[in-house]
Design an enzyme around this catalytic site. Structure first.
Site, PDB file in Angstrom:
ATOM      1  N   CYS A  78     -50.456 -76.208 -39.602  1.00  0.00           N
ATOM      2  CA  CYS A  78     -51.753 -76.254 -40.273  1.00  0.00           C
ATOM      3  C   CYS A  78     -51.819 -77.512 -41.122  1.00  0.00           C
ATOM      4  CB  CYS A  78     -52.002 -75.003 -41.101  1.00  0.00           C
ATOM      5  SG  CYS A  78     -50.942 -74.831 -42.524  1.00  0.00           S
ATOM      6  N   SER A  79     -52.922 -77.711 -41.768  1.00  0.00           N
ATOM      7  CA  SER A  79     -53.136 -78.942 -42.522  1.00  0.00           C
ATOM      8  C   SER A  79     -52.048 -79.185 -43.558  1.00  0.00           C
ATOM      9  CB  SER A  79     -54.498 -78.920 -43.204  1.00  0.00           C
ATOM     10  OG  SER A  79     -55.509 -78.854 -42.246  1.00  0.00           O
TER      11      SER A  79
END
Length: 103
Positions: free
Chosen positions: A8-9
């Site tokens: 994820c980010s």
């Protein structure tokens, strides 16, 4: 042992999903190592994973990850946004297991 990597980010937004996936794996009697990392660490961790699932907010990076994943034979996909939003660990686990089985 199934090794499932989530990217994820920042590596933080999927932590609750990882917990739910671990609960689902335990309930199904599946031995699994499930972890989440930020996008920059995912390129390194993919080497020890059986599958890579990318957070929906990073779907634009699928092509970049595919280049590496294809070379080492690791299947990958974007996590379903509905399952991600609902933190549906069982659905995401099932998708990961399906990708591993079909590689």
């Amino acid at each position: 042992m199934k090794r499932i990597l989530l990217a994820c980010s920042s590596g933080m937004s999927t932590s609750l999903l990882v917990s739910k996936m671990k609960e689902a794996a335990e309930a199904k009697g599946i031995e699994a190592e499930i972890w989440a990392v930020a996008q920059d660490k995912a390129m390194k961790d993919i080497e020890r994973a059986d599958v890579l699932l990318i957070g929906p907010q990073m779907r634009f990076m699928k092509k970049k990850f595919s280049t590496v994943a294809d070379q080492i034979g690791v299947p990958l996909d974007v996590i379903d946004p509905v399952a991600y939003g609902r933190i549906d660990g069982e659905a995401v686990l099932d998708k990961a297991l399906e990708l591993i089985a079909n590689k």
